[in-house]
Design a protein around this motif. Structure first.
Motif, short mmCIF file in Angstrom:
data_model
loop_
_atom_site.label_atom_id
_atom_site.label_comp_id
_atom_site.label_asym_id
_atom_site.label_seq_id
_atom_site.Cartn_x
_atom_site.Cartn_y
_atom_site.Cartn_z
N UNK A 119 -3.48 21.02 -2.20
CA UNK A 119 -3.50 21.68 -0.90
C UNK A 119 -2.39 22.72 -0.83
N UNK A 120 -1.24 22.32 -1.32
CA UNK A 120 -0.09 23.22 -1.31
C UNK A 120 -0.42 24.51 -2.04
N UNK A 121 -1.03 24.38 -3.21
CA UNK A 121 -1.26 25.57 -4.03
C UNK A 121 -2.41 26.41 -3.48
N UNK A 122 -3.31 25.80 -2.72
CA UNK A 122 -4.49 26.54 -2.27
C UNK A 122 -4.37 27.07 -0.85
N UNK A 145 0.85 -1.19 0.00
CA UNK A 145 0.00 0.00 0.00
C UNK A 145 0.89 1.25 0.00
N UNK A 146 0.57 2.24 -0.84
CA UNK A 146 1.41 3.44 -0.88
C UNK A 146 1.43 4.12 0.49
N UNK A 147 2.54 4.77 0.80
CA UNK A 147 2.66 5.43 2.10
C UNK A 147 1.71 6.62 2.19
N UNK A 148 1.30 6.94 3.41
CA UNK A 148 0.46 8.13 3.61
C UNK A 148 1.31 9.38 3.39
N UNK A 149 0.65 10.44 2.94
CA UNK A 149 1.31 11.74 2.83
C UNK A 149 0.82 12.62 3.97
N UNK A 150 1.56 13.69 4.21
CA UNK A 150 1.15 14.64 5.24
C UNK A 150 1.24 16.05 4.68
N UNK A 151 0.17 16.83 4.92
CA UNK A 151 0.22 18.24 4.55
C UNK A 151 0.21 19.06 5.84
N UNK A 152 1.16 19.98 5.96
CA UNK A 152 1.25 20.77 7.19
C UNK A 152 0.36 22.00 7.11
N UNK A 153 -0.68 22.04 7.96
CA UNK A 153 -1.51 23.24 8.07
C UNK A 153 -0.99 23.99 9.27
N UNK A 154 -0.07 24.91 9.06
CA UNK A 154 0.62 25.48 10.22
C UNK A 154 1.34 24.35 10.92
N UNK A 155 0.97 24.14 12.19
CA UNK A 155 1.62 23.07 12.94
C UNK A 155 0.83 21.77 12.89
N UNK A 156 -0.34 21.83 12.28
CA UNK A 156 -1.20 20.65 12.28
C UNK A 156 -0.85 19.74 11.09
N UNK A 157 -0.72 18.46 11.39
CA UNK A 157 -0.40 17.50 10.33
C UNK A 157 -1.68 16.91 9.77
N UNK A 158 -2.01 17.29 8.55
CA UNK A 158 -3.20 16.71 7.91
C UNK A 158 -2.76 15.49 7.11
N UNK A 159 -3.24 14.33 7.54
CA UNK A 159 -2.80 13.09 6.91
C UNK A 159 -3.59 12.84 5.62
N UNK A 160 -2.90 12.33 4.63
CA UNK A 160 -3.52 11.99 3.35
C UNK A 160 -3.22 10.51 3.09
N UNK A 161 -4.13 9.63 3.49
CA UNK A 161 -3.85 8.20 3.34
C UNK A 161 -3.58 7.82 1.89
N UNK A 162 -2.63 6.89 1.70
CA UNK A 162 -2.25 6.49 0.35
C UNK A 162 -3.15 5.44 -0.26
N UNK A 163 -4.16 4.97 0.49
CA UNK A 163 -4.96 3.85 0.00
C UNK A 163 -6.25 4.28 -0.69
N UNK A 164 -6.34 5.55 -1.07
CA UNK A 164 -7.59 6.01 -1.67
C UNK A 164 -7.35 7.18 -2.60
N UNK A 165 -8.42 7.65 -3.24
CA UNK A 165 -8.34 8.78 -4.17
C UNK A 165 -9.05 10.00 -3.57
N UNK A 166 -8.95 11.12 -4.28
CA UNK A 166 -9.43 12.39 -3.72
C UNK A 166 -10.15 13.23 -4.76
#
Lengths: 156, 340
Positions: free
Chosen positions: A139-142, A1-22
């Motif tokens: 997320x990065x761009x927005x 299964x692909x690894x999860x990604x993380x997007x940093x919202x300030x100090x908050x880690x928003x997890x982006x699971x690798x097992x699905x689409x968006x």
């Protein structure tokens, strides 16, 4: 299964699971089984990013019946949380098959387990979705515009 | 200048929300005890037809007026203006949930962005203070604000005296009640009915630049112009319930639908949205303002048995070559648009 990604919202880690689409409107779509020819069935829910912006969800309602065809961006429901109100929109052209009935009684699972028991609805579509890296890039761009929006509305 | 009374009018909320009713009653009971104020209760201001006694009463009030309503102050002000109840906007110092740099006179001192605006016209010197009942849960906050306003009003003797001498009210009202050829839609047959919910746009003339995008976009004949070609809401009851499309195409955000769930459309002021929730609809996939306006209009066209026109008719174009000056509300609205 692909690894999860993380997007940093300030100090908050928003997890982006690798097992699905968006989808661009901050929903995840997890493949269930193949639907009719050319269609796939998904469970759909809020990403950690959306839940972080919403915070405690108080109220969720849907404006259509289960098993309804929808167009991309069609309004399908409403949500109220401690921080926000919002209409909810279809992530793609497709069909909303069923809703998570448990949430209508108590939406707190959205906060407790947004990638699991807090799923929102089942959805069938034949359209292309975003991969986890696509979504992370979005997320990065927005992020700046989002912060501006929130600050603009909250005056802080 | 003792004995000058300020009139307080409480505009009731729609529906029977007991919390709202309680606040209205508590406030009324408290104000009856105040020596310097007359208090009255009317049905929801926005729903009043031109011949409703509540509105006639409002028009008959000569001096300073405080209106407490379940509306944004900007919405309340322009609903009153539309109905010929005019006055200078009084600055309320009502404490907000998180205290801002006041509701800082949005029209008294227009920024560059408002320099091209029509502005209200023929406004008498008296002041109208609009209090938003949604802002605070405790009636005493409103009572204290009324006391403060009452003191403020009785101090400004010069203004009051000069105004009272002139007594321009009746003539002015007559002119506004019957603008040349363009009478605000009379309440067809609904006259004796209890107040029913209405839905129509209210123009904020402190923002409106008379650009005519709304009259181009609306295909239901809601808008018209007066004898000097100023845009006005001519046939308000032609408006389609729930449809705020013209507000979305207005380049100046000058069109208010006071009952719309989106604060910016319902007349929230820049800097006074305290205590309101953020609208994340853009984030969750809402169409752009123009896309949505076109969709909303098509729905109403089809409901009327007419053909949907999509984006082929009346989409904003007049503004294309004009330089734009912007203010904070423009920034906010565009911030929403960038999130698609």
């Amino acid at each position: 299964m692909p690894a999860d990604l993380v997007f940093m919202m300030g100090k908050y880690e928003a997890r982006i699971p690798g097992d699905r689409l968006y989808a661009e409107n901050h929903l995840w779509l997890k493949s269930q089984d193949a639907g009719p020819a050319g269609q796939s069935r998904f469970q759909v829910g809020f990403t950690a990013y959306s839940v972080r912006l919403l915070q405690d969800v108080y109220f969720l309602s849907w404006s259509l019946d289960p098993d309804s065809p929808v167009r991309h961006k069609q309004e399908i429901g409403e949500i109220e949380s401690s921080k926000a109100v919002s209409s909810l929109y279809a992530p793609r052209d497709g069909r909303v098959l069923d809703f998570n009935a448990a949430l209508l009684q108590d939406p707190s699972a959205i906060n407790l387990d947004n990638y699991g028991t807090g799923w929102l609805f089942e959805f069938e579509t034949g359209e292309t979705l975003l991969t986890p890296p696509d979504y992370a890039a979005l997320l990065e761009s927005g992020w700046e515009a989002t912060q501006r929006l929130i600050k603009g509305q909250m005056n802080d | 200048m003792a004995g000058k009374k300020v009139t307080v009018v409480i505009s009731q909320g729609q529906g029977k929300n007991p919390t709202k009713r309680q606040l209205e009653e508590d406030l009324a009971a408290a104000l009856i005890m105040e020596p310097d104020c007359d208090v009255s209760i009317i049905p929801h201001l926005y729903d009043l037809t031109p011949d409703h006694t509540g509105l006639l009463f409002l028009k008959s009030i000569p001096g300073d007026l405080v209106i407490a309503a379940w509306l944004f102050p900007r919405a309340a002000r322009w609903v009153l203006d539309r109905n010929g109840v005019k006055g200078q906007p009084g600055v309320s110092l009502l404490p907000a949930a998180d205290d801002e740099e006041d509701a800082a006179e949005p029209e008294d001192a227009p920024a560059d962005a408002q320099a091209r605006a029509l502005g209200a016209w023929d406004v008498p010197h008296r002041k109208i203070y609009c209090l938003d009942l949604r802002q605070q849960a405790d009636y005493r906050v409103y009572r204290d604000e009324v006391r403060r306003i009452s003191r403020e009003c009785s101090v400004q003797t010069v203004d009051l005296m000069s105004w009272i001498q002139g007594s321009p009210q009746a003539a002015q009202l007559e002119r506004y009640l019957h603008p040349q050829g363009a009478n605000p839609a009379p309440a067809a047959a609904a006259e004796e009915d209890p107040v029913r919910r209405r839905w129509y746009p209210v123009i904020d003339y402190s923002r409106c630049t008379n650009c005519m995008e709304c009259i181009d976009f609306c295909l239901f004949g809601v808008y018209g112009v007066d004898s000097v070609d100023r845009i006005l809401v001519e046939q308000q009851d032609n408006c389609k319930k729930g449809c705020p499309a013209c507000s979305r195409v207005c380049p100046e955000n000058a069109i208010i639908f006071p009952e719309h769930k989106t604060a910016a459309i319902a007349g929230a002021d820049v800097g006074t949205a305290a205590g309101l929730k953020i609208d994340l609809s853009k984030l969750f996939g809402a169409p752009s303002a123009l896309e949505q306006a076109v969709l909303e209009r098509d729905v109403e066209l089809v409901a009327d048995g007419r053909d949907a026109v999509g984006a082929t008719v009346g989409v904003p174009k007049r503004q294309a070559h004009k330089p734009v000056t912007r203010d904070a509300l423009d920034e906010l609205i565009d911030g929403l648009d960038q999130l698609s």
